[in-house]
Design a protein around this motif. Sequence first.
Motif, mmCIF file in Angstrom:
data_model
loop_
_atom_site.group_PDB
_atom_site.id
_atom_site.type_symbol
_atom_site.label_atom_id
_atom_site.label_comp_id
_atom_site.label_asym_id
_atom_site.label_seq_id
_atom_site.Cartn_x
_atom_site.Cartn_y
_atom_site.Cartn_z
ATOM 1 N N ARG A 6 0.416 6.712 -2.166
ATOM 2 C CA ARG A 6 0.514 5.846 -3.353
ATOM 3 C C ARG A 6 0.807 4.395 -3.022
ATOM 4 O O ARG A 6 0.876 3.555 -3.906
ATOM 5 N N PHE A 7 0.976 4.098 -1.726
ATOM 6 C CA PHE A 7 1.285 2.728 -1.328
ATOM 7 C C PHE A 7 0.621 2.446 0.000
ATOM 8 O O PHE A 7 0.772 3.199 0.963
ATOM 9 N N ASP A 8 -0.134 1.348 0.047
ATOM 10 C CA ASP A 8 -0.760 0.894 1.288
ATOM 11 C C ASP A 8 -0.400 -0.569 1.459
ATOM 12 O O ASP A 8 -0.904 -1.423 0.734
ATOM 13 N N PRO A 9 0.504 -0.886 2.396
ATOM 14 C CA PRO A 9 0.932 -2.276 2.541
ATOM 15 C C PRO A 9 -0.178 -3.224 2.989
ATOM 16 O O PRO A 9 -0.037 -4.431 2.861
ATOM 17 N N ASP A 10 -1.282 -2.679 3.477
ATOM 18 C CA ASP A 10 -2.385 -3.530 3.941
ATOM 19 C C ASP A 10 -3.343 -3.919 2.813
ATOM 20 O O ASP A 10 -4.187 -4.777 2.988
ATOM 21 N N LYS A 11 -3.217 -3.259 1.656
ATOM 22 C CA LYS A 11 -4.069 -3.585 0.500
ATOM 23 C C LYS A 11 -3.420 -4.681 -0.331
ATOM 24 O O LYS A 11 -2.206 -4.759 -0.430
ATOM 25 N N SER A 12 -4.235 -5.464 -0.963
ATOM 26 C CA SER A 12 -3.720 -6.524 -1.853
ATOM 27 C C SER A 12 -3.524 -6.003 -3.253
ATOM 28 O O SER A 12 -4.131 -5.126 -3.715
#
Length: 62
Positions: free
Chosen positions: A56-62
């Motif tokens: 539910r979280f991808d730090p590389d996505k904006s």
Amino acid sequence: MEKLSDKPPKRLQILMTEEELALILKYTHQNEIYGRSAAIRALVEIGLKAERAAGRFDPDKS
């Protein structure tokens, strides 16, 4: 006490219920963490890791 980073830390003001604060205090004592701020940082890190693991979280996505 751990060093946060080479940059000065940013201050964050949040509102919490008495119940939430009581749980954070228990977490602080059970995990031998010095200070409420350190406990909250640890809990945020745990939550972000869990969200990443759940997809539910991808730090590389904006």
